[in-house]
Scaffold this active site. Sequence first.
Site, PDB file in Angstrom:
ATOM      1  N   HIS A   1      -3.631 -23.627   9.188  1.00 32.00           N
ATOM      2  CA  HIS A   1      -5.098 -24.168   9.141  1.00 32.00           C
ATOM      3  C   HIS A   1      -5.142 -24.442   7.382  1.00 32.00           C
ATOM      4  CE1 HIS A   1      -9.548 -23.517   8.612  1.00 32.00           C
ATOM      5  NE2 HIS A   1      -9.627 -23.533   9.730  1.00 32.00           N
TER       6      HIS A   1
ATOM      7  N   LYS B   1     -14.716 -13.925  14.470  1.00 30.16           N
ATOM      8  CA  LYS B   1     -13.837 -14.410  15.665  1.00 30.16           C
ATOM      9  C   LYS B   1     -13.640 -13.309  16.475  1.00 30.16           C
ATOM     10  CE  LYS B   1     -11.712 -18.054  12.676  1.00 30.16           C
ATOM     11  NZ  LYS B   1     -12.368 -19.384  13.425  1.00 30.16           N
TER      12      LYS B   1
ATOM     13  N   ASP C   1      -2.231 -15.141   7.456  1.00 29.44           N
ATOM     14  CA  ASP C   1      -3.733 -15.458   7.938  1.00 29.44           C
ATOM     15  C   ASP C   1      -3.786 -14.895   9.362  1.00 29.44           C
ATOM     16  OD1 ASP C   1      -5.976 -16.678   9.228  1.00 29.44           O
ATOM     17  OD2 ASP C   1      -5.080 -19.063   8.884  1.00 29.44           O
TER      18      ASP C   1
ATOM     19  N   GLN D   1      -6.553 -15.512  13.770  1.00 31.43           N
ATOM     20  CA  GLN D   1      -6.508 -15.868  15.367  1.00 31.43           C
ATOM     21  C   GLN D   1      -5.647 -14.734  15.878  1.00 31.43           C
ATOM     22  OE1 GLN D   1      -8.156 -18.017  16.730  1.00 31.43           O
ATOM     23  NE2 GLN D   1      -8.861 -19.471  15.225  1.00 31.43           N
TER      24      GLN D   1
ATOM     25  N   CYS E   1      -9.023 -28.199  11.507  1.00 27.41           N
ATOM     26  CA  CYS E   1      -8.644 -28.063  10.215  1.00 27.41           C
ATOM     27  C   CYS E   1      -7.070 -27.885  10.128  1.00 27.41           C
ATOM     28  CB  CYS E   1      -9.467 -26.654   9.838  1.00 27.41           C
ATOM     29  SG  CYS E   1     -11.224 -26.985   9.611  1.00 27.41           S
TER      30      CYS E   1
END
Length: 411
Positions: free
Chosen positions: A123, A226, A200, A203, A366
Amino acid sequence: MTISMQDVRQLFPILHQEVNGNPLVYLDSAATSQKPLSVIKALDEYYRGYNSNVHRGVHTLGTKATDGYEGAREKVRAFINAASTEEVIFTRGTTTALNMVASSYARENLNEGDEIVITYMEHHSNIIPWQQVAKKTGATLKYIPLEEDGTISIEKVEETVTSNTKIVSMAHVSNVLGTINPIKEVAKIAHSHGAIMVVDGAQSTPHIRVDVQDLDVDFFAFSSHKMCGPTGVGVLYGKKHLLENMEPVEFGGEMIDFVGLHDSTWKELPWKFEGGTPIIAGAIGLGAAIDFLEEVGLENIEAHEHKLAEYALHRMAEIEGITVFGPNDPMNRAGLVTFNIEGVHPHDVATVLDAEGIAVRAGHHCAQPLMKWLNVSATARASFYLYNTTDDIDKLVKGLVKTKEYFSDVF
């Protein structure tokens, strides 16, 4: 009490509505998830019953707000299995957390000739901060090559990471491909070369069980919105010894110990990184979201989403002219499917689906370097969560068939 997967959907008020005359089919949870009633109630209770600033006051409302805020920190600690609440920093979200690592750690510790290693699937939030660090320090930004199916191989990681590598930063799960990356193995390689591992987790944290100590990552970032929580709040996990040697990136109230006319000192962890009035309601809402996810069970959510991904891959393979990106093995991908229809722009796909009440994402997500690697300008993405069903996927497939037919008639 455990909440069954069959009962989950009833707990999300927003899902029980019509969009453009059709029942809402929400397939955009990778962008932001919907919120269960328990989270909405937690926010309402804070604002109605004990809205107050934290830490600074001794009155009843302030004490209750502080207990709620710091109680949420402990819930986060347990949720990701951090060693201490001192390692849990509340931020505005994943982007802010990754930028904190880049600004406070990387700029102070990297020099010319050092290497930062990332992947093509990142991302923008896990690309641009490292680009800026490289420009400021003279470090080199390197990319681990991807396999044809959008995965990374340990062999390519070993070839890319060298003794000059100081930082390896990688998405736990790709927001486009759904690829689940082997973070634990990559962290071991990074550490063997003296580098730190930054992840990261935007997700992954909502969908699979995360154990930062087992993964042995040095920094791990994720967002509340999220994972059934409010927008505007997230978390940076960092190993204590690293955080202790980092300087704050924001200065002002709340994060100080003593302020003189010409110099100041900072509070201990975690508060030295939380300048100003913190995101109190957001943290409390995140705590409620964690309670909810634990009641459902992360293992149940993961199994449910693998089944949805497998079903979606099977159904979409029935439609001629659709290209699906990412791993073919549903066990090696998260619950999302990114695709294109031959001859139809992704924005047009999303527009036709929206007319049917089906919400999907379209664009570059993104992730422009990944779009270039895929040799496309944009894609459409359907992403699933615990409240989705195979019926939702059937409606998606029906909508995609209708989209194909519409544009065949037009052109």
